[in-house]
Structures are given as structure tokens and as C-alpha cells.
Scaffold this motif. Structure first.
Motif, PDB file in Angstrom:
ATOM      1  N   ASP A  24       0.858  -1.182   0.000  1.00  0.00           N
ATOM      2  CA  ASP A  24       0.000   0.000   0.000  1.00  0.00           C
ATOM      3  C   ASP A  24       0.897   1.236   0.000  1.00  0.00           C
ATOM      4  N   ALA A  25       0.820   2.063  -1.055  1.00  0.00           N
ATOM      5  CA  ALA A  25       1.727   3.195  -1.224  1.00  0.00           C
ATOM      6  C   ALA A  25       1.612   4.205  -0.086  1.00  0.00           C
ATOM      7  N   ASP A  26       0.397   4.473   0.381  1.00  0.00           N
ATOM      8  CA  ASP A  26       0.221   5.449   1.457  1.00  0.00           C
ATOM      9  C   ASP A  26       0.829   4.941   2.759  1.00  0.00           C
ATOM     10  N   ARG A  27       0.598   3.670   3.065  1.00  0.00           N
ATOM     11  CA  ARG A  27       1.185   3.111   4.286  1.00  0.00           C
ATOM     12  C   ARG A  27       2.715   3.113   4.195  1.00  0.00           C
ATOM     13  N   CYS A  28       3.223   2.773   3.009  1.00  0.00           N
ATOM     14  CA  CYS A  28       4.673   2.763   2.807  1.00  0.00           C
ATOM     15  C   CYS A  28       5.258   4.146   3.065  1.00  0.00           C
ATOM     16  N   ARG A  29       4.634   5.167   2.483  1.00  0.00           N
ATOM     17  CA  ARG A  29       5.140   6.538   2.628  1.00  0.00           C
ATOM     18  C   ARG A  29       5.048   7.003   4.085  1.00  0.00           C
TER      19      ARG A  29
END
Length: 392
Positions: free
Chosen positions: A49-54
Motif C-alpha cells: 500500500d503506497a500510502d502506508r509505505c510513505r
């Protein structure tokens, strides 16, 4: 004593794939890699998940633009930067190891990978070939192998202190999965899914640890084995939550491996016992600073980490981070291994093959042997526990 002045060169610019929020093993990688200054975390593809990663990466202090939605994007974008990453650690479920490691090597990166490195020996040997082609280091994270007393045992066995090895007993048998915990535990659930975990559960997840350390201690090659495996929690079939393996070694020694997640009441019970013609050695990961030595006809004794009577030229001494009597543990073991990864990766960068050859670390060959063990165990167990040759 550990030499903290080894960090004579700049840290390797390092990234992670996987190991995001809530991952115990992710923290172990970051702690081990950065402790001695050999690695600096610069980027990550920590989560699908890109948002969680960021969010996770920026909380670790990374720039938002170096927290990537996927590993391919990370490898591509980092290659464009003057300060792009030089090495990557892979802490993802088993099914993803091969494609991620292949892409990393083809991108010119050194690799540290969780085990088992692949589903098949063919795939693992393919990674070795690509690593050699690009002159990259491929390390496999056998995290317990950095404990000093493993290397003291290795030195004693190689010097002949216990005589010829006759029996090797290996076990890693915890009780934390005695019930169907995967119903409410995502970290356990993928380990019981053959599409993600591969052809084994406990053999690959924990049995390979004990097997690698026994190989490291004895330097003996398996000739044949016989495996039986069970799914005591029936929903885990065809993957095993308990397995017993019998082995024949090249020097005539015999061995057993017990891997289990259903040893109710047990914390770990990861023990390696080496029986020689004159004496026996036993190491237990719940008391990792000690090594039991039992010489026939003499009182049993316990050797302690950090003491002057240990062999001076073994890794038992140069990995000590504090004097004897103080407990060193899991994170020290990981740091010891990552320090060696750092040494050989930097040596590869400057074309120093002599340093690589002189430095022990769990390499791709160790990963290949772990996968070979799993292939042979499945072949044996799925064909009526027949004896099979270890090598083709």
C-alpha cells in the motif's frame, strides 16, 4: 573483541523491500544493518500500500520521494540518482523472493534475502549465476548464525577436539502454532499458504536455521535423507506443522532434524548437538552465550562467551561486543552478520576478492543448500518417507 573501527569507508546506501509497520523481522534487519555503520537506510518499498509505505518510511526519517509503491519503481528511480541505493534487503513472503532478488541483481545491487531464498534449487542457482555475473554479494539471513558460540563449536570440531563426528541432532521445535492461530494472525497465515510459503511450512521457516548451523559447525555434506511430515492442525495440509528427518552424512555420521510449530509449551527448543568419538557439544538458542562440552569420562562443563579459554582465531572472539558475563542476544547476532555483509559488499565494490574469500558470511550457497533440503524432504515425505539422495 569486536572492532568498531572497521567502518573505514562510507556506509552503503541501503534499502528494504518489505519489513514495514508491524513487521518484527523488518525491525531486526534495520537494527542489525545500521548498528555498526556499514549501512544507511536511504529508501524503501516497505508495503504494497503506497500510502502506508510513505507514512511508515517518513516516520523512519526517509524522504517521501524515496518511499516507493513497489520494488521495480524503487530500483529504476534509485538508479537515476547520484546517491542511489547500493544494496537491498528483502523481507517479504517467500513467493516473492526470487523475482525481487533477480530484479535487484540485474539493477546492480547487492542483496540480503530472507530464507528460503526461492522455491526451487534451480531458481536459487539462477540467482547465484546472476550475482556472479554482476559481481554482487548475495547474503542469506540465517540470523542465529552470528552467535559467537556457534563459531567456537565450529573451531573445536574442525580442530578435532571432539574427534570424528558421529551423530548430529538438530531441532527447532516451538509451540506457538499448536492451535490454529493463523485465523487471526496475518503473519502466520501466509506461512501456511503453499502459494506464498512454498512447498513447506516449518521445515522452511525454522528447520533451515538448525540445518544451516549444523552444516556451519561440522562442514559435513548430507548424502541421503528420509523425511516424514504431519499437519496436526488439519487445515494446514498439505503444509506440515511438524516434521522429522533422518540423514546420512558423507563421513558415515548420522543425524536427525525435528522441526515443529506444535511442540506445546516450548519457547524455541532450537538445539544443535554434535556427538563426536571423544566428546559432545550442544548449543541452545535460549542460552546462546553458552556452549555445553561433555568429554567422555570427565565432568560436564559449560563454556561461556567472552572468556580467554576460547579459541582466539574463531569468530567467537572477534564478534564479542562486551566482556564475558554480560548477555548478548538476538540483535547482536544479526549485527554480527550484517557487519560481515557490509565488509564483503564494500570489498566487492573495490574489487578486493581476498577480503571476500577471508570473510565468513551466510552466502547464496547457504541459501541453495536450504532450498535443496526442502526439495529433498518433500520428495521423501510425499513418497511414503522413502530414502532419497541429497544431491542429484
Amino acid at each position: 573483541m569486536f572492532n568498531e573501527e572497521m567502518r573505514s569507508e562510507q556506509p552503503l546506501r541501503w534499502a528494504m523491500v518489505g519489513g514495514g509497520r508491524g513487521s518484527q523481522i523488518g525491525y531486526a534487519h534495520r537494527s542489525g544493518a545500521t548498528r555498526d555503520g556499514h549501512f544507511q537506510l536511504m529508501a524503501g518499498a516497505f508495503d504494497i500500500d503506497a500510502d502506508r509505505c510513505r507514512d511508515f518510511g517518513t516516520n523512519l526519517g526517509l524522504s517521501a520521494d524515496r518511499c516507493y509503491a513497489d520494488y521495480l519503481t524503487m530500483f529504476t528511480e534509485e538508479a537515476k540518482r547520484d546517491d542511489g541505493i547500493q544494496a537491498v534487503s528483502i523481507a517479504t513472503p517467500n513467493a516473492t523472493h526470487y523475482p525481487i532478488a533477480m530484479a535487484a541483481l540485474e539493477s546492480g545491487l547487492h542483496v540480503v534475502c530472507e530464507k528460503p531464498v526461492t522455491f526451487t534449487v534451480v531458481e536459487a542457482e539462477d540467482l547465484k549465476r546472476i550475482a556472479q555475473k554482476h559481481n554482487r554479494i548475495f547474503g542469506v539471513m540465517y540470523g542465529y548464525a552470528g552467535f559467537q558460540m556457534i563459531h567456537q563449536a565450529r573451531e573445536m570440531i574442525q580442530r578435532g577436539d571432539i574427534g570424528e563426528v558421529r551423530v548430529i541432532n538438530m531441532q527447532f521445535a516451538h509451540g506457538f502454532h499448536a492451535q490454529e492461530v493463523e485465523k487471526n494472525d496475518p503473519g502466520a497465515k501466509w506461512r501456511m499458504n503453499p502459494a506464498v510459503s512454498g512447498p513447506t511450512y516449518v521445515l522452511g521457516d525454522i528447520g533451515t536455521h538448525a540445518f544451516y548451523m549444523a552444516q556451519l559447525m561440522t562442514n559435513l555434506d548430507v548424502e541421503s535423507l528420509c523425511c516424514t511430515r504431519q499437519s496436526f492442525v488439519k487445515s494446514r495440509a498439505p503444509l506440515e506443522d511438524n516434521a522429522h528427518v533422518m540423514m546420512q552424512f558423507s563421513n558415515g555420521a548420522v543425524g536427525t532434524l525435528w522441526a515443529s510449530g506444535v511442540n506445546a509449551g516450548s519457547m524455541h527448543q532450537q538445539k544443535i548437538r554434535i556427538v563426536g568419538e571423544k566428546a559432545s557439544l550442544e548449543w541452545w538458542d535460549e542460552r546462546p552465550n553458552q556452549l555445553s562440552l561433555e568429554i567422555q569420562g570427565e565432568p560436564a562443563r559449560v563454556l561461556e562467551r567472552g572468556m580467554s579459554y576460547l579459541h582466539k582465531d574463531s569468530s567467537a572472539v572477534d564478534s564479542d561486543r562486551i566482556g564475558g558475563g554480560h548477555a548478548e542476544g538476538f540483535f547482536e547476532s544479526w549485527s554480527n552478520i550484517y557487519s560481515r555483509f557490509g565488509v564483503v559488499m564494500k570489498a566487492a565494490n573495490r574489487g578486493d576478492q581476498a577480503t571476500i574469500d577471508a570473510t565468513w558470511y551466510p552466502d547464496i550457497d547457504a541459501g541453495i543448500e536450504g532450498v535443496r533440503l526442502l526439495e529433498r524432504c518433500v520428495d521423501s515425505a510425499d513418497n511414503g518417507a522413502k530414502w532419497v539422495k541429497y544431491h542429484d
